[in-house]
Enzyme design. Structure first.
Site, short mmCIF file in Angstrom:
data_model
loop_
_atom_site.label_atom_id
_atom_site.label_comp_id
_atom_site.label_asym_id
_atom_site.label_seq_id
_atom_site.Cartn_x
_atom_site.Cartn_y
_atom_site.Cartn_z
CD GLU A 180 -3.27 -0.85 0.54
OE1 GLU A 180 -3.43 0.24 -0.04
OE2 GLU A 180 -4.14 -1.73 0.58
NE ARG A 189 -11.47 8.66 0.53
CZ ARG A 189 -11.86 8.84 1.77
NH1 ARG A 189 -12.47 9.95 2.11
NH2 ARG A 189 -11.63 7.93 2.68
#
Lengths: 361, 361
Positions: free
Chosen positions: A182, A238
């Site tokens: 991530e 986003r």
């Protein structure tokens, strides 16, 4: 300690990163004068860090609620169990939930807090890399349905996020590495310097050298903060955080959340997205190789054996990113920049799947 | 048609009242261009009004989802069942839920819509008096836990409320009268003229004279709209809407939601609050008698037999209005005005309970 600030139209809160971040949790709770505080955590974490957490926060009179580990707690059954415990221990509208845990506990407890009596405060003290740089920030909460991940949830920002990188030391090496995918993702989608920082410091990062950890966490968390600050409601920007997640979620679902850790599924998802972008001539091969190399160097990843690309394609339709039947792909055009693409032929997905399955990860 | 407008810091939407209100639902959905529309309703209502609703709205291609009737649908099991149906029928982020139903369906479907993929639009077409003047307005959604009512929920305003008073004609007389207690409540808490309007027009109201219904619904709904406009987040003012609900909820819980319709429990709750206020010398006896008379004239109410005041007192601690162990009571000081009071001795509750149980309702 490094402090970042989330500031959107509707919320504003601090992300504290460092080995003294937990002190901030105690300070905040005392200031807010909650009627009662509930620490929601899981037994493994509480055994390893409970004493230290209580010492740092001073929350000695808080009530501790343990949630069973694993993705299966992130369900409506998990919501019921946790909410019933809060009722039994008399949590009221002025109570707060402090989450000490990873993404599963954070998403579940954050969701329950956001709907308990129509919403009580949440403070996040994330204990995994994924949670520290991503899931604890931004206010996305939720649980899974048997049919699909994160199907039910709210967008309810926490009041404070306190990330102490020390806790990562008690993760299994596999769980720790899983979080690094991530961090790499944040580099690929928005910050080439972060990408290269990870590449050049792979050894101390894998060894969790304390000298480098605060910086890595704060840097990767900062990417998330910047995105959230510009687009809290996931209108468009986003969505880039979902890079690698379209196929990642499908891989998790296809294996019933048993084979891959979330970050590992995202690792495979990024490799697939990478190939698709390259095949579509969106991404230059030199960049594609750099991305592939870094992801592979974080391995090993659990194999893709037994999963078919046909299975994955069928699961994509259920993804939250699918609107009017159209899958929304996040594909990179270079390191540090991604685009949303809606046309990806199934044959292309199948080819990428075959190619990627042969990579040395 | 009468139109009211909810306008708060965070939301703004229209309440249409009248026998042409459903047309507005169709108009709104066409304007918003939803990817798909789901009509959530219950079989009794759909059998009676489905054809007319489709005619009025033109939503012929909408998907109809039936929810089992009764308070037990307002549970996490109900959430799961409804959400799974939405997934199966491919509801996505641009879908909308149109609720055709009373408080139970409205609260449940409103809640599911507010958390489905972290929130899709809801349009409320309420079909009971309580829903038309109260629960469909203001955005409170939620479900019960076995331990207490409305324990989990969100505050998510609908995009439109369309109340057609004609539908009340197919309610059982008992269900219809049950809603009138809430209309009386709106008079007591804020609007003496509404209170007297109901008192003076009791006969045509009980007979559902069409000439008077639009006015009654719009007037009572208007009280709710005014309160919500001034205090969407229930900081204080909005709590006055809970008049009669503190003990009403306890009565419902004590009888496992089987004996009383919600409005009936509120009827009893108001009689109790009325006596408590009178005993505390907050409310003049002349006003107390007027309130009592009007509530009794809407009866009969199911009896309180077998319920003890001790039981009720124990249940109060679980109410959402209880903060730091202190029960928040809403008591009237005259018709049209209530106050929040935190000190009510258990002996006083017990006395009120004994007195009220003897009333001719």
């Amino acid at each position: 300690m490094i402090q970042l600030r989330v500031q959107t139209g509707t919320s504003s809160y601090t992300i504290s990163v460092g080995n003294r971040a937990w002190q901030e949790v105690g300070r905040f709770c005392r200031r807010e004068k909650y009627s009662s505080v509930f620490i929601v955590t899981e037994s493994r974490i509480w055994r390893a860090w409970g004493r230290k957490f209580l010492q740092a926060t001073g929350l000695h009179s808080a009530s501790v609620i343990l949630v069973p580990p694993g993705e299966r707690s992130k369900s409506l059954a998990g919501v019921k169990a946790l909410a019933q415990k809060l009722v039994k221990r008399r949590a009221d509208r002025e109570s707060a939930v402090v989450v000490l845990g990873g993404g599963v506990v954070g998403d579940l407890a954050g969701f329950v807090a956001s709907i308990y009596m129509r919403g009580i405060d949440t403070i996040q003290a994330p204990t995994t890399m994924v949670a520290q740089i991503d899931s604890a920030i931004g206010g996305k909460t939720g649980v899974n349905l048997p049919e699909a991940k994160n199907m039910l949830g709210t967008l309810t920002p926490p009041r404070l996020v306190a990330a102490n990188p020390e806790v990562l030391g008690s993760l299994s090496p596999r769980a720790y590495r899983s979080g690094l995918y991530e961090a790499v993702k944040h580099g690929i989608i928005q910050d080439p310097r972060l990408f290269h920082f990870i590449r050049e410091n792979l050894k101390p990062i894998l060894a969790q050298d304390p000298k480098i950890m605060d910086r890595l966490i704060a840097w990767a968390a900062g990417v998330k903060v910047r995105v959230v600050n510009r687009d809290e409601r996931e209108s468009d920007l986003r969505r880039i955080l979902n890079f690698g997640h379209t196929l990642g979620h499908a891989l998790e679902a296809a294996t019933h959340y048993r084979r891959f850790l979330h970050g590992e599924a995202v690792g495979w998802g990024m490799l697939l997205a990478n190939r698709i972008a390259e095949e579509k001539k969106m991404l230059p091969p030199t960049e594609a190789r750099k991305i592939e190399e870094l992801i592979c160097s974080l391995g090993p990843l659990p194999s893709l054996q037994g999963i078919t690309s046909r299975q994955l394609v069928a699961l994509l339709g259920r993804d939250k990113k699918t609107v009017r039947g159209v899958v929304h792909w996040i594909l990179s055009e270079r390191i540090g920049s991604v685009r949303i693409v809606t046309r990806v032929a199934n044959t292309l997905i199948e080819k990428a799947f075959r190619d990627v399955a042969r990579l040395p990860v």
